[in-house]
Motif scaffolding. Structure first.
Motif, short mmCIF file in Angstrom:
data_model
loop_
_atom_site.label_atom_id
_atom_site.label_comp_id
_atom_site.label_asym_id
_atom_site.label_seq_id
_atom_site.Cartn_x
_atom_site.Cartn_y
_atom_site.Cartn_z
N SER A 76 0.83 -1.21 0.00
CA SER A 76 0.00 0.00 0.00
C SER A 76 0.86 1.26 0.00
CB SER A 76 -0.96 -0.01 1.20
OG SER A 76 -0.20 0.09 2.37
N ALA A 77 2.07 1.21 0.75
CA ALA A 77 2.98 2.38 0.78
C ALA A 77 3.56 2.64 -0.59
CB ALA A 77 4.09 2.11 1.78
N LEU A 78 3.93 1.56 -1.32
CA LEU A 78 4.49 1.71 -2.68
C LEU A 78 3.49 2.38 -3.60
CD1 LEU A 78 6.54 -1.49 -3.56
CD2 LEU A 78 7.22 0.88 -3.87
N ALA A 79 2.29 1.96 -3.49
CA ALA A 79 1.24 2.53 -4.34
C ALA A 79 1.10 4.03 -4.08
CB ALA A 79 -0.07 1.81 -4.06
N LYS A 80 1.19 4.37 -2.76
CA LYS A 80 1.08 5.78 -2.38
C LYS A 80 2.24 6.59 -2.98
CE LYS A 80 0.04 8.22 1.82
NZ LYS A 80 0.30 8.18 3.25
N LEU A 81 3.52 6.01 -2.84
CA LEU A 81 4.73 6.68 -3.35
C LEU A 81 4.64 6.91 -4.85
CD1 LEU A 81 7.91 5.23 -1.63
CD2 LEU A 81 7.38 7.60 -2.03
N LEU A 82 4.21 5.91 -5.56
CA LEU A 82 4.09 6.01 -7.01
C LEU A 82 3.20 7.17 -7.41
CD1 LEU A 82 5.26 3.11 -8.15
CD2 LEU A 82 3.41 3.51 -9.74
N SER A 83 2.08 7.30 -6.69
CA SER A 83 1.17 8.40 -7.04
C SER A 83 1.83 9.74 -6.74
CB SER A 83 -0.15 8.25 -6.26
OG SER A 83 0.11 8.40 -4.91
N GLU A 84 2.64 9.78 -5.61
CA GLU A 84 3.36 11.03 -5.27
C GLU A 84 4.37 11.39 -6.35
OE1 GLU A 84 4.96 10.76 -1.31
OE2 GLU A 84 2.96 10.79 -0.43
N VAL A 85 5.17 10.36 -6.82
CA VAL A 85 6.18 10.59 -7.87
C VAL A 85 5.51 11.17 -9.10
CG1 VAL A 85 7.73 9.38 -9.48
CG2 VAL A 85 7.89 8.93 -7.05
N GLN A 86 4.40 10.64 -9.44
CA GLN A 86 3.68 11.14 -10.61
C GLN A 86 3.35 12.62 -10.43
OE1 GLN A 86 3.12 9.77 -13.37
NE2 GLN A 86 3.79 7.69 -12.87
N ALA A 87 2.95 12.96 -9.20
CA ALA A 87 2.60 14.36 -8.92
C ALA A 87 3.82 15.26 -9.04
CB ALA A 87 2.00 14.46 -7.52
N VAL A 88 5.00 14.79 -8.46
CA VAL A 88 6.25 15.58 -8.53
C VAL A 88 6.67 15.78 -9.98
CG1 VAL A 88 8.73 15.50 -8.00
CG2 VAL A 88 7.09 14.96 -6.24
N LYS A 89 6.52 14.70 -10.81
CA LYS A 89 6.88 14.82 -12.23
C LYS A 89 6.07 15.91 -12.90
CE LYS A 89 8.56 10.42 -14.02
NZ LYS A 89 8.10 9.21 -14.67
N GLN A 90 4.86 15.92 -12.57
CA GLN A 90 3.95 16.92 -13.14
C GLN A 90 4.40 18.32 -12.76
OE1 GLN A 90 1.48 16.18 -15.16
NE2 GLN A 90 0.90 18.36 -15.35
N ASP A 91 4.75 18.47 -11.41
CA ASP A 91 5.22 19.78 -10.91
C ASP A 91 6.47 20.22 -11.66
OD1 ASP A 91 3.19 19.72 -9.19
OD2 ASP A 91 4.37 19.37 -7.36
N LEU A 92 7.46 19.27 -11.82
CA LEU A 92 8.75 19.58 -12.48
C LEU A 92 8.54 20.08 -13.90
CD1 LEU A 92 11.39 16.92 -11.41
CD2 LEU A 92 11.60 19.37 -11.30
N SER A 93 7.71 19.41 -14.62
CA SER A 93 7.52 19.83 -16.01
C SER A 93 6.90 21.24 -16.05
CB SER A 93 6.67 18.82 -16.79
OG SER A 93 5.44 18.67 -16.15
N GLU A 94 6.02 21.51 -15.08
CA GLU A 94 5.44 22.87 -15.02
C GLU A 94 6.52 23.90 -14.70
OE1 GLU A 94 2.27 22.63 -12.20
OE2 GLU A 94 1.05 21.36 -13.51
N LEU A 95 7.43 23.53 -13.69
CA LEU A 95 8.53 24.42 -13.27
C LEU A 95 9.48 24.72 -14.42
CD1 LEU A 95 9.10 25.51 -10.40
CD2 LEU A 95 10.99 23.91 -10.31
N PHE A 96 9.81 23.69 -15.20
CA PHE A 96 10.72 23.85 -16.33
C PHE A 96 10.16 24.85 -17.33
CE2 PHE A 96 12.75 22.37 -20.30
CZ PHE A 96 14.06 22.62 -19.92
N ALA A 97 8.86 24.73 -17.54
CA ALA A 97 8.21 25.66 -18.48
C ALA A 97 8.34 27.09 -17.96
CB ALA A 97 6.74 25.27 -18.64
N VAL A 98 8.13 27.26 -16.62
CA VAL A 98 8.26 28.60 -16.01
C VAL A 98 9.69 29.10 -16.17
CG1 VAL A 98 8.16 29.85 -13.82
CG2 VAL A 98 6.40 28.20 -14.38
#
Ligand SMILES: Nc1ncnc2c1ncn2[C@@H]1O[C@H](COP(=O)(O)OP(=O)(O)OP(=O)(O)O)[C@@H](O)[C@H]1O
Length: 507
Positions: A76-98
């Motif tokens: 269950s913890a792995l599943a939670k981490l995976l969803s978090e990583v996906q969120a961070v990836k999304q943030d990074l791509s937005e930051l790069f654009a900025v």
């Protein structure tokens, strides 16, 4: 024989049999009881083992259950981490654009600023020129004051030199020091009777103070008479080679200021002349002191002299060494070599110049670059020196040894030039006082002029190694700019001064 059976005996026999049976039954019971006990023990063991196995099984079951729980939690913890990583990836791509948009914006701003700075620098140019001029003026003022300081420093140094040389002159151009060596084993007179002890020598010379010695004059049949002698400086038997050198060291400073210097050791055989001038290698080996402690004036002066030259501008001074021996009224060049380059004894002629100076003709001068080269030459040529045992000294030198260091300076200092002019003036006066008519006189005069210059200056810049002091051929007087400034350091180890025959010495 009557057959009758005693009933008692039968009973007794039966009792015996029964007793026997009883005993064997009892033994059997005992055996069975033992077996029973053993079986009980085994049963207890098996029961214990069974209990332990059961406990182990329960523990393993619990462990398995725990692991299953942990696996569930990790998943269950792995599943939670995976969803978090996906969120961070999304943030990074937005930051790069900025970031991309920000950097383009910055680049535009930089360009605008650069334009503004260029415009501002153009407008400020006029003001800055004035500032630079002010700074230039300050720098030149500083440079001027630095030059003035340098000049003052030069003048001070000059004054110090003049004072030093005046002091040397005031102390006397000729100074006599006395060195009293310790009593040594060879001083004790060997006994004339075989097997008896040698007669001990008495100390007849003793130092009273650092400028007075007392000599006990003992003559057979006469009362003991003490005589006192005063010298510029007296070195006692305990004084080291260093202490003796310290007394003559200031003379080396005068040498570079245009003064000729001569240091000479005089005394009877075995009195320590060679020890004082050259040093004693044997003593050095046995002294246990630092290397060089037993070196005499010649090696120490050479080392000090080259040290002083090293402080001058490079290549401003050149040094040549010559070594000659005076033996049986003949002057021998110890640096002379035969056609094959082997050391060869060469007799030299000596001429007396018109001002009374003696000059050795065709003497060899060898260029040297440091003190070790001087010492190498000396240790090679000293083997050629005439030695002969005397009654008091088994390794007595029987000749006068003259080591000369000739220093040529390309850039004489002001003091040296002043001395040169003074000498030239004296030379002219001397020439004016003389009759110069006969061709013989004229030639002698040329040699005389040359040799009087020889003390201080002479050689032309084009042929520095062939200075007139080295060659008897006259040469035109060199101009001030051409001339090399020459001075000489003569280090002399004289032969024993005692009367021939008195000490068993022969020349
Ligand atoms: N101050 C001293 N301290 C210790 N030993 C000395 C001292 N002076 C001389 N000696 C020793 O005395 C011996 C004789 O000295 P040296 O050879 O210098 O005498 P010299 O005067 O040159 O003799 P000569 O004229 O016969 O050649 C040497 O063995 C030397 O080491």
């Amino acid at each position: 024989m009557p057959l009758f059976i005693n009933r008692d005996q039968i009973f007794a026999h039966q009792v015996h049999l029964l007793e026997h049976k009883l005993r064997s039954k009892e033994e059997r019971i005992l055996e069975l009881e033992t077996e029973n006990a053993i079986l009980h023990l085994r049963l207890a063991e098996c029961l214990g083992k069974l209990r332990r196995d059961h406990e182990k099984e329960t523990k393993a079951l619990q462990h398995h259950l725990q692991q299953r729980n942990a696996q569930k939690i990790t998943r269950s913890a792995l599943a939670k981490l995976l969803s978090e990583v996906q969120a961070v990836k999304q943030d990074l791509s937005e930051l790069f654009a900025v970031y991309l948009s920000f950097s383009t914006e910055l680049e535009e701003q930089r360009k605008q600023l650069l334009d503004k700075v260029q415009q501002a620098s153009c407008s400020l140019k006029g003001d800055r020129g004035e500032e630079a001029q002010d700074l230039q003026a300050v720098v030149s003022a500083l440079e001027r004051s630095l030059e003035e300081e340098r000049e003052r420093c030069r003048a001070e140094r000059q004054r110090r030199k003049e004072l030093h040389n005046t002091l040397v002159e005031l102390r006397g151009n000729i100074r006599v020091h006395c060195r009293v060596r310790p009593v040594l084993p060879f001083d004790h007179v060997p006994s004339s009777t075989p097997g008896s002890w040698p007669a001990l020598s008495e100390e007849v010379v003793s130092t009273v103070s650092d400028d007075t010695v007392m000599v006990n004059c003992i003559k057979p049949g006469m009362p003991v008479h003490n005589k006192m002698y005063e010298f510029e400086r007296v070195h006692g038997p305990e004084e080291s080679q260093d202490a003796v050198f310290e007394e003559v060291k200031p003379l080396l400073t005068s040498l570079l200021d245009g003064y000729n210097v001569c240091i000479m050791a005089y005394g009877q055989t075995g009195s320590g002349k060679t020890h004082t001038m050259m040093g004693s290698q044997l003593l050095e080996e046995h002294s246990g002191r630092q290397p060089g402690a037993q070196q005499g004036i010649i090696p120490k002066a050479a080392a000090e002299f080259f040290r002083m030259i090293s402080e001058k501008p490079a290549d401003s001074h050149t040094v040549e060494v010559s070594v000659m021996e005076v033996y049986n009224n003949e002057v021998l060049d110890l640096l002379a070599k035969d056609a094959q380059g082997n050391p060869a004894e060469q007799r030299c002629d000596v001429i007396t110049t018109s001002n009374g100076a003696s000059q050795v003709i065709a003497l060899k001068y060898q260029p040297v670059r440091d003190a070790s080269e001087v010492m190498q030459i000396l240790s090679r040529v000293l083997k050629l020196r005439a030695h002969c045992p005397t009654l008091v000294h088994p390794d007595s030198s029987r000749s006068h040894l003259i080591v000369t260091l000739t220093i040529s300076s390309k850039s004489p200092n002001a003091l040296a030039l002043a001395r040169r002019l003074q000498s030239a003036k004296k030379d002219m006066q001397l020439a004016a006082q003389k009759e110069w008519w006969s061709p013989r006189c004229r030639r002698a005069n040329l040699v005389a002029r040359k040799s009087s210059e020889d003390h201080l200056f002479a050689s032309t810049a084009s042929s520095p190694s062939r200075s007139p002091s080295h060659s008897p051929c006259p040469s035109p007087r060199p101009s001030v700019s051409q001339a090399l400034f020459k001075t000489k350091l003569q280090l002399v180890d004289l032969a024993g001064s005692e009367s021939v025959g008195e000490r068993g010495s022969r020349m």
